[in-house]
Motif scaffolding. Structure first.
Motif, short mmCIF file in Angstrom:
data_model
loop_
_atom_site.label_atom_id
_atom_site.label_comp_id
_atom_site.label_asym_id
_atom_site.label_seq_id
_atom_site.Cartn_x
_atom_site.Cartn_y
_atom_site.Cartn_z
N ASP A 216 0.86 -1.19 0.00
CA ASP A 216 0.00 0.00 0.00
C ASP A 216 0.90 1.23 0.00
O ASP A 216 2.13 1.11 0.04
N LEU A 217 0.29 2.40 -0.03
CA LEU A 217 1.08 3.63 -0.11
C LEU A 217 1.78 3.95 1.20
O LEU A 217 2.91 4.46 1.19
N GLU A 218 1.11 3.68 2.33
CA GLU A 218 1.67 4.06 3.62
C GLU A 218 1.83 2.84 4.52
O GLU A 218 0.99 1.95 4.53
N ARG A 219 2.91 2.82 5.26
CA ARG A 219 3.22 1.69 6.13
C ARG A 219 2.26 1.65 7.32
O ARG A 219 2.01 2.67 7.96
N PRO A 220 1.73 0.47 7.64
CA PRO A 220 0.81 0.37 8.79
C PRO A 220 1.57 0.34 10.10
O PRO A 220 2.77 0.07 10.14
N ASP A 221 0.86 0.62 11.18
CA ASP A 221 1.44 0.48 12.51
C ASP A 221 1.47 -1.01 12.87
O ASP A 221 0.63 -1.79 12.44
N GLY A 222 2.41 -1.39 13.70
CA GLY A 222 2.45 -2.75 14.20
C GLY A 222 2.89 -3.77 13.17
O GLY A 222 3.32 -3.44 12.07
N GLU A 223 2.76 -5.03 13.54
CA GLU A 223 3.17 -6.12 12.68
C GLU A 223 2.11 -7.21 12.71
O GLU A 223 1.26 -7.27 13.59
N ARG A 224 2.21 -8.11 11.74
CA ARG A 224 1.30 -9.24 11.68
C ARG A 224 2.12 -10.49 11.37
O ARG A 224 2.94 -10.48 10.47
N ALA A 225 1.93 -11.56 12.13
CA ALA A 225 2.65 -12.80 11.86
C ALA A 225 2.35 -13.28 10.44
O ALA A 225 1.23 -13.15 9.95
#
Length: 307
Positions: free
Chosen positions: A44-53
């Motif tokens: 996507d255009l902007e990086r999300p907060d946090g992480e996902r396994a």
């Protein structure tokens, strides 16, 4: 209700690129695929907060051919799911909406074809033309199916029409399976209470709705993506993605006739049956909707946090 543990549809995808990964639909697709053990590269255009396994994220402008092709080439995925789009097509200039949709779809689908990946992408009921028409019109017949003529009158619907042509081209040129999904109006669980049409809708004073009061739960869209990956036959196939019933809880034909003053000569709607047909998806993908507005819950969107 169908299983929702990520193992409902059996596919052999190990790595998938999902575009629009922080948008309205993408996070649900990321969540479902990652939960089933797929390594997901979210874009996507902007990086999300946090992480996902089982997931990683890359910030990419998909309208830039170089960025799109480089990203997909480096990921080397088994499948590419293209769900990126401008979420509010009426809030942006038409030129921006059209260019963003057509360029990103071309870049992503061609890149996927070049690496030999299976492709699933989200078109829209807007391709038919009713959704954003200035003066909504009656379909030629009801329920509307995948063969109904597409007559878009707006930049967004026209961009989806063009995207479907690109999908067919990619399937033919690169000999990869390409599935086009045409969702009805998509709602997430937390949005069910925000439908003013259901409460206070008046048959006497109401007007024809461009979506014909059809809808689909976002979780069912994610389920259809997985169903398409599990049934990746050669060529290009298109499927409407829609709930079984309208969201007003009244007989559909009576609603349409009351507000439009007539029905098409061919009308095979029964009771509250949706005006858009999901019969092809049921028959060919083994998919059927698992969620209804009548059973709305408070499930939270995976959102951009990716948990």
């Amino acid at each position: 209700m169908a299983r929702d543990d990520g193992e409902e549809f059996d596919h052999d995808v190990e790595t998938a690129v999902v575009t629009g990964a922080t948008g309205a639909v993408g996070p649900w697709i990321v969540e479902r695929l990652a939960e089933s053990g797929v390594h997901v590269v979210g874009v996507d255009l902007e990086r999300p907060d946090g992480e996902r396994a089982n997931a990683e994220f890359r910030a990419v402008d998909l309208t830039d051919q170089g960025e799109a092709w480089e990203t997909i080439h480096e990921a080397d995925p088994d499948a590419v799911v293209h769900a990126a789009a401008i979420s509010g097509p009426l809030d942006d200039p038409g030129t921006r909406v059209f260019e963003n949709s057509t360029m990103s779809t071309y870049n992503v689908l061609v890149a996927a074809g070049r690496v030999g990946a299976d492709v699933v992408w989200t078109s829209s009921q807007a391709a038919y033309g009713m959704l954003f028409a200035d003066d909504p019109w009656l379909p030629d017949y009801l329920p509307v199916d995948e063969h109904h003529e597409r007559r878009p009158e707006d930049p967004y619907g026209t961009s989806k029409y063009c995207g479907e042509a690109v999908a067919g081209m990619v399937a033919r040129q690169y000999d990869v399976p390409v599935t086009t999904i045409r969702p009805a109006t998509v709602y997430a669980p937390e949005a069910y209470r925000a439908r003013p049409q259901r409460e206070g809708f008046d048959l006497e004073s109401g007007s024809l709705s461009g979506n014909l009061w059809s809808y689909v739960d976002v979780r069912d869209v994610a389920r259809m993506v997985e169903a398409a990956l599990a049934n990746a036959d050669a060529g290009h196939e298109t499927y409407l993605c829609v709930a079984d019933e309208n969201y007003l809880g009244q007989p559909t034909a009576e609603i349409i006739e009351s507000v439009a003053g007539e029905l098409p000569d061919r009308c095979d709607l029964e009771g509250e049956q949706a005006a858009l047909s999901n019969a092809k998806a049921k028959e060919h993908l083994g998919w059927e909707p698992a969620y209804s507005w009548r059973e709305a819950d408070d499930s939270a969107s995976p959102g951009i946090g990716w948990r």
